[in-house]
Motif scaffolding. Structure first.
Motif, PDB file in Angstrom:
ATOM      1  N   GLU A 240      18.355  91.553 -26.969  1.00 58.64           N
ATOM      2  CA  GLU A 240      18.195  90.778 -28.749  1.00 58.64           C
ATOM      3  C   GLU A 240      19.651  90.046 -30.077  1.00 58.64           C
ATOM      4  N   THR A 241      19.312  88.943 -30.211  1.00 59.36           N
ATOM      5  CA  THR A 241      20.176  88.920 -30.519  1.00 59.36           C
ATOM      6  C   THR A 241      19.930  88.774 -32.068  1.00 59.36           C
ATOM      7  N   SER A 242      18.144  89.582 -32.686  1.00 61.85           N
ATOM      8  CA  SER A 242      19.347  89.228 -33.836  1.00 61.85           C
ATOM      9  C   SER A 242      17.073  90.289 -33.956  1.00 61.85           C
ATOM     10  N   TYR A 263      20.884  88.541 -37.806  1.00 66.79           N
ATOM     11  CA  TYR A 263      21.020  87.915 -36.342  1.00 66.79           C
ATOM     12  C   TYR A 263      22.767  88.612 -36.367  1.00 66.79           C
ATOM     13  N   PHE A 286      14.747  86.787 -23.533  1.00 65.52           N
ATOM     14  CA  PHE A 286      14.716  86.695 -24.330  1.00 65.52           C
ATOM     15  C   PHE A 286      14.121  86.406 -25.017  1.00 65.52           C
ATOM     16  N   GLU A 288      13.112  88.494 -28.781  1.00 67.62           N
ATOM     17  CA  GLU A 288      13.584  89.499 -30.078  1.00 67.62           C
ATOM     18  C   GLU A 288      11.898  88.513 -30.436  1.00 67.62           C
ATOM     19  N   ILE A 291      14.225  84.260 -32.653  1.00 63.28           N
ATOM     20  CA  ILE A 291      15.460  83.862 -32.521  1.00 63.28           C
ATOM     21  C   ILE A 291      15.757  82.277 -33.289  1.00 63.28           C
ATOM     22  N   ARG A 294      16.818  81.926 -37.510  1.00 62.36           N
ATOM     23  CA  ARG A 294      18.251  81.533 -37.983  1.00 62.36           C
ATOM     24  C   ARG A 294      18.619  79.751 -38.427  1.00 62.36           C
ATOM     25  N   LEU A 312      23.252  79.078 -33.380  1.00 62.01           N
ATOM     26  CA  LEU A 312      22.166  78.667 -32.340  1.00 62.01           C
ATOM     27  C   LEU A 312      22.233  79.219 -31.349  1.00 62.01           C
TER      28      LEU A 312
END
Ligand code: B12
Ligand code: SF4
Length: 532
Positions: A240-242, A263, A286, A288, A291, A294, A312
């Motif tokens: 997860e990046t966000s 994020y 990925f 999430e 993404i 963003r 990003l």
């Protein structure tokens, strides 16, 4: 000292008696991201508050996995057997006895019967154990879980609340001040504390990497989307990046579960990715919510986040420099790549960058693209979509990127869908196939056809409740993308399931179906005629 175990319960597998294949995907060998996120830095934070905690993740979907029949689903003229896939309850008896608190993850409605059976079993083994349940299904249906064994339900993201609860339990204090919980008081009354998780959201910037030190990574061999290319090696973990999303699609729980988009910045992403490398991980999924939020734009076309696009790009520069392979397993909001007729080629090239050296692949090997609905009214139904022609332009660019695999997701069985809609959907899918035949550089494409699952808590579940053909306390297993659960004016649950199965068979090769889903597809000659 307090002993806490986080448990991933067994999962359901449905099959027609005598068939040895399940009717929907059963994916035990996946990383349990909810539990490794909850465990991230938890012991250390508790230590700071003076609580010494022994924490363990018990993944009942790996190890001595067995199939235990636990019920029957009466599905029109079919008798479908319900099987529990996982370690038998008795095999974790000792773990239950050792625990003061058990945390169970209840994301999937289809697993809720198994989860409450396990909760009841825990109570039989140890009467005074405290059972805490969280996840998407528990968030929208806390009373169901309280009725069948749970003591406390955590709504929304659990990191902070779970820690607070462990502290309160350790110091034998009441739960009055703990937000976002629904629980039974000592007198047996149901209490709902202040629910503020959508307003005061968890700070992603401070999020620790998922705790992979306490799980057996070698068992996480499933990408969740089917077999990857041969050179892509496990373990597979979801990152997860966000969290959250700008949209509120009517079939999705994210708006009610995770809320507004937040994020992570470059520094923290670096820290997470370095940790993954240190654990020997080469492939990241990925998964999430969105993404691409963003690069969300305001009405005047300006970006909502000034630096979103740059940040990003940074993610994929880091991933590339660290020599990760990656795939986008949760559908990408493709339409965001286009604005006023201009397509962001540069961003696409960073996100889908890949390099092949003989059979070795580096970078992006697969993405999943949510087309959801291919009728003219698609943009009215889902704001995230763009008209088909505009999507096709972006898909054409993707087809030229040398990707190994692309999957397209579609949802059928909305109340207004009739045979004409299904036929049009089929023909549009053929257009996509043709496009790849022309430009596709051998990209393998796959169509995921999903039945509309009336997921509790979503807008659809409120709007179409009267069409739901099953009692979700008795047969929650029907909430999957593989079985129809609605009786609409056009199709019965079984009919739309057969339409789905036939469409899958018509659009995908048998060998691919085996690699991606390995499910038993119910088909019907009525739909073979429709999809000629
Ligand atoms: C990855 C994923 C999968 C993976 C499974 C991964 C796994 N084994 O757990 C795959 C691809 C296999 C999958 C399949 C399906 N999925 Co899925 N999936 C997701 C996805 C995209 C991410 C889940 C995730 O890991 N998130 C990251 C973690 C950190 O967040 P989290 O899980 O929400 O956990 C937080 C809170 O929920 C809470 N929490 C969770 N558990 C607990 C426990 C305790 C004790 C506490 C205190 C708190 C707590 O705290 C956590 C940290 O903040 C979600 C959507 C989403 N964005 O969440 C859908 C989602 C969970 N899936 C969904 C569905 C419907 C399915 C399927 C049924 C679809 C189908 N194929 O028919 C299947 C069934 C899966 C199965 N087990 O057989 C729905 C579930 C809704 C519902 N009520 O049923 C979701 C919510 C998407 C949606 N449409 O809204 N899925
Ligand atoms: S864009 Fe994706 S994550 Fe966002 S609400 Fe729609 S389906 Fe859910």
């Amino acid at each position: 000292m307090i002993v806490v175990k986080l448990i991933a319960s067994p999962i359901p597998g449905l099959c027609i008696a005598g068939e040895n294949k399940f009717l929907g995907t059963v994916r035990p060998n996946m990383h349990k991201a909810s539990l490794t996120a909850l465990s991230a830095g938890l012991v250390e934070r508790l230590d700071e508050s003076g609580v010494h905690c022994e924490l363990e993740i018990v993944d009942m979907q790996i190890g001595d996995v067995q199939f235990t029949k636990y019920g029957i689903l009466d599905y029109e003229n079919l008798v479908i057997e319900k099987h529990r896939v996982g370690i038998p309850f008795e095999n974790i008896k000792l773990k239950i006895v050792e625990s003061d608190i058990i945390g169970l993850s209840a994301n999937f409605t289809h697993s809720r019967k198994i989860i409450t059976d396990l909760a009841s079993y825990c109570k039989v083994i140890k009467k005074n154990i405290i059972l805490i349940i969280g996840g998407a299904d528990a968030t929208s249906n806390p009373l169901y879980y309280l009725k069948y064994g749970a003591d406390i339900i955590v709504k929304g993201e659990g990191e902070i609340t779970f820690q607070l609860l462990i502290e309160r339990i350790h110091f034998k204090k009441d739960f009055e001040s703990v937000p976002n919980i629904v629980y039974k008081s000592k007198s047996g009354k149901i209490k709902v504390n202040r629910i503020n998780y959508l307003k005061q959201q968890f700070n992603i910037e401070k999020m620790n990497p998922p705790n992979l030190d306490i799980v057996d990574l070698s068992k996480y061999t499933d990408t969740g989307e089917g077999k990857p290319p041969i050179s892509i090696t496990p373990p597979f973990i979801s990152v997860e990046t966000s969290r959250g999303c700008f949209h509120s699609c009517s079939f999705c729980t994210t708006p009610q579960m995770k809320g507004r988009y937040r994020y992570m910045k470059e520094n923290n992403i670096n820290k997470h990715f370095e940790y993954f490398k240190s654990k020997g991980i080469n492939t990241i999924l990925f998964q999430e919510d969105n993404i691409l939020s963003r690069i969300w734009r305001k009405k005047n076309s300006d970006y909502f986040f000034n630096n979103g696009r740059k940040e990003l790009i940074d993610i994929f520069k880091i991933a590339r420099n660290m020599e990760f392979n990656w795939e986008f397993t949760n559908g990408l909001e493709l339409g965001l790549f286009e604005n006023n007729g201009i397509i962001d080629d540069e961003l696409i090239h960073y996100m889908f960058w890949n390099k092949k050296d003989n059979r070795n692949i580096k970078g992006c090997y697969r993405a999943s693209i949510p087309l959801e609905n291919l009728t003219k009214s698609n943009i009215l139904l889902f704001r995230k979509l763009k008209p088909f022609d505009s999507m096709k332009t972006i898909i054409k660019i993707l087809s030229e990127l040398n990707l190994e695999m692309l999957s397209f997701n579609l949802i059928i069985g909305r109340p207004q869908d009739d045979e004409i809609t299904l036929r049009k959907t089929f023909l549009k899918c053929l257009e996509i196939k043709e496009l790849f035949a022309h430009y596709g550089n051998n990209t393998q494409i796959y169509f995921n056809i999903y039945n509309l699952a009336l997921i509790p808590g979503t807008i659809d579940s409120i709007k179409f409740q009267n069409l739901l053909a099953f009692d979700l306390e008795k047969d929650p297993e029907v909430i999957t993308f593989y079985l129809g659960c609605l009786r609409t004016g056009n199709f019965s649950p079984l009919e739309i399931t057969q339409a789905r199965g036939t469409l899958v068979q018509k659009l995908n090769d048998n060998s691919l179906i085996k690699d991606y889903d390995n499910t038993f597809n119910l088909t019907h000659k009525r739909f073979y005629n429709l999809f000629k």
